[in-house]
Write a protein that holds these residues in place. Sequence first.
Motif, PDB file in Angstrom:
ATOM      1  N   ASP A  98       0.794  -1.233   0.000  1.00  0.00           N
ATOM      2  CA  ASP A  98       0.000   0.000   0.000  1.00  0.00           C
ATOM      3  C   ASP A  98       0.829   1.287   0.000  1.00  0.00           C
ATOM      4  O   ASP A  98       0.360   2.317  -0.476  1.00  0.00           O
ATOM      5  N   ILE A 163      -6.583   3.701  -2.945  1.00  0.00           N
ATOM      6  CA  ILE A 163      -7.160   3.698  -1.600  1.00  0.00           C
ATOM      7  C   ILE A 163      -6.176   4.310  -0.608  1.00  0.00           C
ATOM      8  O   ILE A 163      -6.539   5.152   0.218  1.00  0.00           O
ATOM      9  N   ARG A 166      -5.880   8.152  -1.171  1.00  0.00           N
ATOM     10  CA  ARG A 166      -7.022   8.896  -0.636  1.00  0.00           C
ATOM     11  C   ARG A 166      -6.959   8.974   0.893  1.00  0.00           C
ATOM     12  O   ARG A 166      -7.161  10.034   1.484  1.00  0.00           O
ATOM     13  N   HIS A 167      -6.677   7.855   1.533  1.00  0.00           N
ATOM     14  CA  HIS A 167      -6.649   7.790   3.002  1.00  0.00           C
ATOM     15  C   HIS A 167      -5.529   8.668   3.564  1.00  0.00           C
ATOM     16  O   HIS A 167      -5.742   9.435   4.514  1.00  0.00           O
ATOM     17  N   GLN A 170      -6.184  12.443   3.108  1.00  0.00           N
ATOM     18  CA  GLN A 170      -7.136  12.947   4.094  1.00  0.00           C
ATOM     19  C   GLN A 170      -6.452  13.224   5.426  1.00  0.00           C
ATOM     20  O   GLN A 170      -6.759  14.220   6.102  1.00  0.00           O
ATOM     21  N   GLN A 171      -5.511  12.357   5.812  1.00  0.00           N
ATOM     22  CA  GLN A 171      -4.797  12.578   7.074  1.00  0.00           C
ATOM     23  C   GLN A 171      -3.956  13.854   7.011  1.00  0.00           C
ATOM     24  O   GLN A 171      -3.950  14.645   7.961  1.00  0.00           O
ATOM     25  N   THR A 179      -6.632  12.537  13.590  1.00  0.00           N
ATOM     26  CA  THR A 179      -5.922  11.310  13.234  1.00  0.00           C
ATOM     27  C   THR A 179      -4.568  11.305  13.951  1.00  0.00           C
ATOM     28  O   THR A 179      -4.144  12.327  14.507  1.00  0.00           O
ATOM     29  N   PRO A 316      -3.332   3.032   5.978  1.00  0.00           N
ATOM     30  CA  PRO A 316      -4.627   3.130   5.309  1.00  0.00           C
ATOM     31  C   PRO A 316      -5.412   1.823   5.233  1.00  0.00           C
ATOM     32  O   PRO A 316      -6.630   1.840   5.080  1.00  0.00           O
ATOM     33  N   ARG A 317      -4.735   0.687   5.359  1.00  0.00           N
ATOM     34  CA  ARG A 317      -5.445  -0.597   5.271  1.00  0.00           C
ATOM     35  C   ARG A 317      -5.674  -1.219   6.648  1.00  0.00           C
ATOM     36  O   ARG A 317      -6.791  -1.653   6.974  1.00  0.00           O
TER      37      ARG A 317
END
Length: 342
Positions: A98, A163, A166-167, A170-171, A179, A316-317
């Motif tokens: 990731d 994914i 994006r995650h 956002q952080q 976060t 993120p995962r």
Amino acid sequence: MSDPFKQATDNRKVLTADESAEGRLDAWITAKLGEEFSRSRVKSLIKEGAVLLNGAAMTDPHRKVRAGESFEITLPPPEDPTPKGEDIPLDVLYEDDDLIVISKPAGLVVHPAAGNWTGTLVNALIHHCGESLSGIGGVRRPGIVHRLDKDTTGVMVVAKNDIAHRHLSQQFADHGRTTPLERAYRAIVWGRPRALTGTIDAPLGRSVGDRTKRAVKRDDNPDADEAITHYEVLERFHEAPDATALASLIDCHLETGRTHQIRVHMAHIGHPLLGDTVYGAGFKTKANLLPDEARKLVSRFPRQALHAYLLQFEHPRTGEVMHFEAPLPEDMEKLAEALRNG
């Protein structure tokens, strides 16, 4: 109204000033070319003699444009906007399917842009990660969710799929308010802040005189972005009896992440970073107050003394809190040692 552009040859354009034409040559040409070339690139072309008026090179970007003048411009061939992989060594701290975490060296530009189309971190990542980075976050900056200045060293995380991108984005946009995101830097600055710990809350925006620079703005300025830096003095060099010091090692935690934030904030309170020729040029002569060996090293130091030593974020995962630290690079260690012992 006639089109101001007339194609002369494959790589030349003739640009004619109408009655409304005004301003500097570089600004006027940039406006006419649209997004094809930046103002700095147009300025370089002018200085290189690529702009002719009646067969004579116009090499002064500040020259005023007059109505009726026709300028012949030789344009370089267009660059391929898609970066290619290049075998550039990476200091990998962690990697999975990731994301990848690296320690960026000084002198490495993060993503391709005008003047730096090759030899960037993105080129190195494409070679290292292969097709997994393709298109994530944009063609020219695949996988990039934050950046460090060319001459700032330290920890960076890069996304390897949509994914994760994006995650992580956002952080960083949330600045760690909700976060686990945390970013911390070590810097060597001139002098010693009056308070050993403090917070600099000063909005930042583009400098009026130079759009590549940032400057502190008033809160009500429409260009102002919130910018907050927390600092702590870790060590003082050449401290005097009155508690002043010639230089200090400081720790900076970012509550926001604006371009050049630490460099501008520390200069704003009167303590610019050693080696920062953009925001601390006026302090360069302070090196003359140092003993010989320390003075030579400080005078030759080729970059701003800034290192992103800590980065923490949520995976993120898995949701796991990932924490990474990178020690001071060798050049900053030697600089601190020279100040300590000189």
